[in-house]
Design an enzyme around this catalytic site. Structure first.
Site, short mmCIF file in Angstrom:
data_model
loop_
_atom_site.label_atom_id
_atom_site.label_comp_id
_atom_site.label_asym_id
_atom_site.label_seq_id
_atom_site.Cartn_x
_atom_site.Cartn_y
_atom_site.Cartn_z
N ASP A 161 0.27 59.05 -33.27
CA ASP A 161 1.59 58.60 -33.71
C ASP A 161 1.47 57.41 -34.64
O ASP A 161 2.19 57.32 -35.64
CB ASP A 161 2.48 58.24 -32.52
CG ASP A 161 3.86 57.79 -33.00
OD1 ASP A 161 4.53 58.62 -33.65
OD2 ASP A 161 4.24 56.63 -32.80
N ARG A 168 4.57 58.86 -42.47
CA ARG A 168 5.97 59.28 -42.63
C ARG A 168 6.78 58.20 -43.32
O ARG A 168 7.67 58.48 -44.13
CB ARG A 168 6.57 59.60 -41.26
CG ARG A 168 6.08 60.91 -40.66
CD ARG A 168 6.44 60.99 -39.19
NE ARG A 168 7.86 60.87 -38.97
CZ ARG A 168 8.42 60.39 -37.84
NH1 ARG A 168 7.66 60.02 -36.83
NH2 ARG A 168 9.72 60.30 -37.72
N SER A 183 7.22 61.90 -31.90
CA SER A 183 6.79 60.51 -31.94
C SER A 183 7.25 59.76 -30.68
O SER A 183 6.46 59.11 -29.99
CB SER A 183 7.36 59.87 -33.21
OG SER A 183 7.25 58.48 -33.17
N1 URA Z 1 11.04 55.63 -33.14
C1 URA Z 1 9.80 56.15 -32.95
O1 URA Z 1 9.07 55.72 -32.08
N2 URA Z 1 9.43 57.18 -33.75
C2 URA Z 1 10.22 57.70 -34.70
O2 URA Z 1 9.82 58.64 -35.37
C3 URA Z 1 11.49 57.14 -34.89
C4 URA Z 1 11.89 56.10 -34.09
#
Ligand code: URA
Length: 427
Positions: A161, A168, A183
């Protein structure tokens, strides 16, 4: 497998298998799949979406990219709450110790402020000495001995992530429901939970601006949690004005303590009890949310929840009596008489950042004493000269933010119904 062919299939709207998704994530984390290919895949997902099954496979592969917590020998359910973020949202500070009074354990991994929304870790660090950078062993040991712990993610927790989110962020693929779901859920499910409740906010101070978007995200996250074996539910909640009165760090700790001793703003209490009841029911501790809410309310009125909060703070090195630092206050007053029409909660979050209570860049130091106290809510009638907000900041910092705060609270002539806090329940 061939990455280019898999990306092309996703681009053309085909469904990828669990194995293919797992292979792509493993290759990305190990460095075999370069950023440019993952960026193309993220854009294909952004444009084509994912089925629930694909989203669950993506979540599971991300979750398995790092360590996950296992809790051998435990006898009580492990539960947690996640909020998609809002202004003045201090529910985690109250809910973790409150739930820990109800025969469950709460291993809460939280984050820092993200854009205008404050972060639980920054709020807790307003308490001198409070440690949020715990190693996994200590995190688990504190959760077992105290019943709750709140700390940041370690580098070995869901590394996929961390890498994918950064990508992203620079490829315009953040606001994509399957990617957000994977995520958030990968990080929460790495805690090894039995039950999870999601507070999905919508409105001026939320990531999702409409209840429709919030509903889509909530349904996607609930479906993913369930597919991966965790009893997951969600509530849609309003974020068109700050939750409670306080926005900042030390001031939100203070307000949380008020709620923990059975006082404090009604909306913070209502939301905390509702989310707590929901997750206790999912974990099988109560048959109905009503019974669970009654039990939770008793933990507040008896002082047990506040005691548990003090125990958690002390166990994590915090010195609560030393936490009463508040910057000088000044007032923002109504220029005309009327009714509060709207509150731009997001701008209030940015005002706190402007005054030094949050970060513009990751390396900024947060001033815990900075904050805003809202003196009005949407639908309130106000007289000319009546205080709308009290602002805690040093005078120069306050000058920079005064205009933002003044224009965030709109006074007009029309009658306005207050927004309804608790929305749809998604099970
Ligand atoms: N919070 C997160 O942890 N991930 C995302 O993609 C968006 C908000």
């Amino acid at each position: 497998m061939n990455a280019t062919q898999l990306i092309a299939r996703k681009r053309d709207g085909e469904v990828l298998s669990d194995r293919e998704i797992g292979w792509l994530i493993d290759a990305y984390v190990s460095g075999d799949l370069p950023d440019y290919q993952m960026a193309a895949l993220a854009m294909a997902v952004y444009l084509r979406g994912m089925t629930d099954e694909e989203t669950a496979a993506l979540t599971l592969s991300m979750l398995n990219s790092g360590v996950t917590l296992s809790w051998e020998g435990r006898t009580v359910p492990l539960v947690d709450k996640h909020s998609t973020g809002g202004i003045g949202d201090k529910v985690s500070l109250i809910l973790a110790p409150l739930l820990a009074c109800c025969d469950v354990r709460v291993p809460m991994i939280s984050g820092r402020g993200l854009s205008p929304t404050g972060g639980t870790l920054d709020k807790l660090e307003a308490i001198p000495g409070f440690r949020t950078d715990l190693r996994i062993g200590e995190f688990q040991q504190l959760c077992d001995s105290v019943g709750c712990v709140i700390a940041g993610a370690t580098a070995d927790l869901v590394p996929a992530d961390r890498k994918l989110y950064a990508l992203r962020d620079v490829t315009a693929t953040v606001s994509c429901i399957p990617l957000i779901t994977a995520s958030i859920m990968s990080k929460k499910l790495a805690e090894g939970l039995d039950a999870l409740v999601l507070d999905v906010k919508h409105g001026s101070g939320a990531f999702m601006k409409t209840s429709n978007e919030a509903g889509q995200l909530a349904r996607s996250m609930v479906a993913t949690g369930k597919r991966l074996g965790v009893a997951t539910t969600a509530r849609l909640t309003d974020m068109n004005q700050p939750l409670g009165r306080m926005v900042g760090n030390a001031v939100e700790v203070d307000e949380s303590i008020d709620v923990l001793q059975g006082e404090g703003p009604a909306d913070v209490r209502e939301l905390t009890l509702a989310l707590g009841a929901e997750v206790l029911r999912s974990a099988g501790r109560f048959d109905t949310c009503e019974e669970a809410e009654q039990h939770l309310a008793q933990q507040l009125s008896s002082g047990r929840a506040l005691e548990k909060f003090r125990e958690m703070v002390a166990a994590q090195g915090g010195d609560l009596p030393a936490a009463r630092l508040v910057a000088p206050a000044s007032e923002i007053v109504a220029r005309t008489a009327g009714v509060i029409q709207t509150v731009d909660a997001e701008s209030l979050g940015y005002a706190v950042i402007e005054m030094g209570g949050g970060r513009k860049v990751q390396s900024d130091r947060v001033d815990p004493a900075v904050g805003i106290e809202m003196r009005v809510r949407i639908g309130d009638e106000v007289a000319r000269g009546q205080p709308l907000a009290r602002v805690f900041a040093k005078p120069q910092a306050m000058d920079a933010a005064r205009g933002i705060i003044e224009s965030a609270i709109r006074v007009g002539e029309e009658r306005v119904d207050p927004p309804v806090l608790m929305g749809e329940r998604i099970r």
